[in-house]
Design a protein around this motif. Sequence first.
Motif, PDB file in Angstrom:
ATOM      1  N   MET A  94      37.578 -56.349 -26.625  1.00 22.19           N
ATOM      2  CA  MET A  94      38.498 -56.851 -25.595  1.00 22.19           C
ATOM      3  C   MET A  94      37.725 -57.586 -24.501  1.00 22.19           C
ATOM      4  SD  MET A  94      40.995 -53.525 -25.393  1.00 22.19           S
ATOM      5  CE  MET A  94      42.262 -54.155 -24.284  1.00 22.19           C
ATOM      6  N   THR A  95      36.538 -57.101 -24.186  1.00 23.48           N
ATOM      7  CA  THR A  95      35.694 -57.770 -23.204  1.00 23.48           C
ATOM      8  C   THR A  95      35.256 -59.144 -23.715  1.00 23.48           C
ATOM      9  OG1 THR A  95      34.872 -55.655 -22.373  1.00 23.48           O
ATOM     10  CG2 THR A  95      33.549 -57.593 -21.879  1.00 23.48           C
ATOM     11  N   LEU A  96      34.897 -59.209 -24.995  1.00 16.56           N
ATOM     12  CA  LEU A  96      34.522 -60.492 -25.599  1.00 16.56           C
ATOM     13  C   LEU A  96      35.700 -61.464 -25.609  1.00 16.56           C
ATOM     14  CD1 LEU A  96      32.300 -59.357 -28.617  1.00 16.56           C
ATOM     15  CD2 LEU A  96      31.551 -60.583 -26.565  1.00 16.56           C
ATOM     16  N   GLU A  97      36.902 -60.930 -25.827  1.00 16.82           N
ATOM     17  CA  GLU A  97      38.108 -61.777 -25.803  1.00 16.82           C
ATOM     18  C   GLU A  97      38.297 -62.381 -24.414  1.00 16.82           C
ATOM     19  OE1 GLU A  97      42.073 -63.018 -24.971  1.00 16.82           O
ATOM     20  OE2 GLU A  97      41.209 -61.154 -24.142  1.00 16.82           O
ATOM     21  N   ARG A  98      38.072 -61.594 -23.359  1.00 11.27           N
ATOM     22  CA  ARG A  98      38.175 -62.105 -21.987  1.00 11.27           C
ATOM     23  C   ARG A  98      37.078 -63.137 -21.723  1.00 11.27           C
ATOM     24  NH1 ARG A  98      42.305 -62.849 -19.863  1.00 11.27           N
ATOM     25  NH2 ARG A  98      42.677 -63.131 -22.087  1.00 11.27           N
ATOM     26  N   TYR A  99      35.898 -62.916 -22.286  1.00 11.19           N
ATOM     27  CA  TYR A  99      34.799 -63.879 -22.133  1.00 11.19           C
ATOM     28  C   TYR A  99      35.174 -65.219 -22.759  1.00 11.19           C
ATOM     29  CZ  TYR A  99      30.609 -66.337 -23.690  1.00 11.19           C
ATOM     30  OH  TYR A  99      29.689 -67.307 -23.973  1.00 11.19           O
ATOM     31  N   LYS A 190      28.373 -63.895 -17.429  1.00 17.71           N
ATOM     32  CA  LYS A 190      28.914 -65.215 -17.755  1.00 17.71           C
ATOM     33  C   LYS A 190      30.223 -65.495 -17.013  1.00 17.71           C
ATOM     34  CE  LYS A 190      25.995 -66.848 -20.853  1.00 17.71           C
ATOM     35  NZ  LYS A 190      25.294 -68.151 -20.687  1.00 17.71           N
ATOM     36  N   ILE A 191      31.113 -64.479 -16.979  1.00 18.17           N
ATOM     37  CA  ILE A 191      32.396 -64.648 -16.279  1.00 18.17           C
ATOM     38  C   ILE A 191      32.169 -64.784 -14.777  1.00 18.17           C
ATOM     39  CG2 ILE A 191      34.614 -63.543 -15.748  1.00 18.17           C
ATOM     40  CD1 ILE A 191      34.505 -62.262 -18.522  1.00 18.17           C
ATOM     41  N   MET A 192      31.187 -64.063 -14.231  1.00 17.40           N
ATOM     42  CA  MET A 192      30.853 -64.148 -12.813  1.00 17.40           C
ATOM     43  C   MET A 192      30.444 -65.575 -12.430  1.00 17.40           C
ATOM     44  SD  MET A 192      30.377 -62.570  -9.856  1.00 17.40           S
ATOM     45  CE  MET A 192      30.041 -60.827 -10.056  1.00 17.40           C
ATOM     46  N   ARG A 193      29.648 -66.197 -13.287  1.00 17.38           N
ATOM     47  CA  ARG A 193      29.219 -67.581 -13.023  1.00 17.38           C
ATOM     48  C   ARG A 193      30.394 -68.538 -13.018  1.00 17.38           C
ATOM     49  NH1 ARG A 193      23.812 -67.968 -16.922  1.00 17.38           N
ATOM     50  NH2 ARG A 193      22.480 -66.607 -15.649  1.00 17.38           N
ATOM     51  N   VAL A 194      31.309 -68.359 -13.979  1.00 15.85           N
ATOM     52  CA  VAL A 194      32.502 -69.221 -14.036  1.00 15.85           C
ATOM     53  C   VAL A 194      33.384 -68.975 -12.818  1.00 15.85           C
ATOM     54  CG1 VAL A 194      34.625 -69.720 -15.328  1.00 15.85           C
ATOM     55  CG2 VAL A 194      32.469 -69.364 -16.552  1.00 15.85           C
ATOM     56  N   ALA A 195      33.501 -67.711 -12.387  1.00 11.34           N
ATOM     57  CA  ALA A 195      34.340 -67.359 -11.237  1.00 11.34           C
ATOM     58  C   ALA A 195      33.831 -68.017  -9.953  1.00 11.34           C
ATOM     59  CB  ALA A 195      34.368 -65.836 -11.064  1.00 11.34           C
ATOM     60  N   LYS A 196      32.516 -68.083  -9.796  1.00 14.25           N
ATOM     61  CA  LYS A 196      31.941 -68.703  -8.599  1.00 14.25           C
ATOM     62  C   LYS A 196      32.139 -70.214  -8.592  1.00 14.25           C
ATOM     63  CE  LYS A 196      28.400 -65.223  -7.611  1.00 14.25           C
ATOM     64  NZ  LYS A 196      26.944 -64.934  -7.518  1.00 14.25           N
ATOM     65  N   ALA A 197      32.138 -70.815  -9.784  1.00 15.03           N
ATOM     66  CA  ALA A 197      32.280 -72.272  -9.884  1.00 15.03           C
ATOM     67  C   ALA A 197      33.732 -72.727  -9.886  1.00 15.03           C
ATOM     68  CB  ALA A 197      31.583 -72.765 -11.147  1.00 15.03           C
TER      69      ALA A 197
END
Length: 290
Positions: A94-99, A190-197
């Motif tokens: 499920m975490t990979l799906e969110r990624y 990876k999600i953190m980086r996208v969230a900041k951008a």
Amino acid sequence: MNDERMLIQVIVVLFLCINLLLITTFFSKEVFYTTMRYVLFAVTLMSDCMFLFVTDILLILNYSRYTIQMWCCLILYIISSLCMVVTPVTLTAMTLERYVAICLPLRHAELCSPRSTLHGILIIHSLSSLPFMVFLSIFLALASSASYTQVRICTLDIFIIHTWLGHFMFAINQFYFLIMCSTIVFSYVKIMRVAKAASGEDKKSTWRGLRTVGLHAFQLLLCLIQLWCPFVETAVFTINLELSIKVRFFNYITFILAPRCLSPLIYGLRDEMFFHALKKLALCGLRKKH
């Protein structure tokens, strides 16, 4: 001790009722059983229901010091072992799906299609069954045929017929722990980086996905600590019987019941679409009663 037993039974029955309501909600709309994250959510719910039911039976047998034949205990152990691993492996999926949904949105429809979901479920159950299949094969090769009809109190330690077998299982659990933790950390970074951008609505959606992954990480941590519990309980059992019962009670509440109550919170209440469907189903049920 009787109060503790009653408390556990109340909690187990409550969680089973909630999970069954959520499973019913899952089958109420086509969008749920054709979307990967909801299908994986349903897999965790079904696995948790079976796991809670079987482990509750084992707990009652242990508290009452009731003895059963080893072949029957082996069946219960196989079911509980499979369900115990299915939940953390599914949470990792499920975490990979969110990624994929946040970091690779253009490929999400392709990678998370209904066909891919079916393949994913098969992979999840194959990976989850591997540890206990290896353990079972070794146990069947080492145990005598007469041992299956022996009457014993059903605990994991009766299957650890050699010390090295316990160490071997512990090593496999540690390997799974490392892989799943690495996957969670990779996805979170990876999600953190996208969230900041991100900006605007994308930023809000991404941060929501990040919080979901964070909750998965906490839930997964509790589930993975549970993999260590049998070995801790076995070690304490050799020291003090009364202390081992208290440790088993604490582990059951903290590392078995607690992570399974987070699943309804993450998708049953935090997910807007699922919550509305759940609310509608619950209200229809109350109206029919009136």
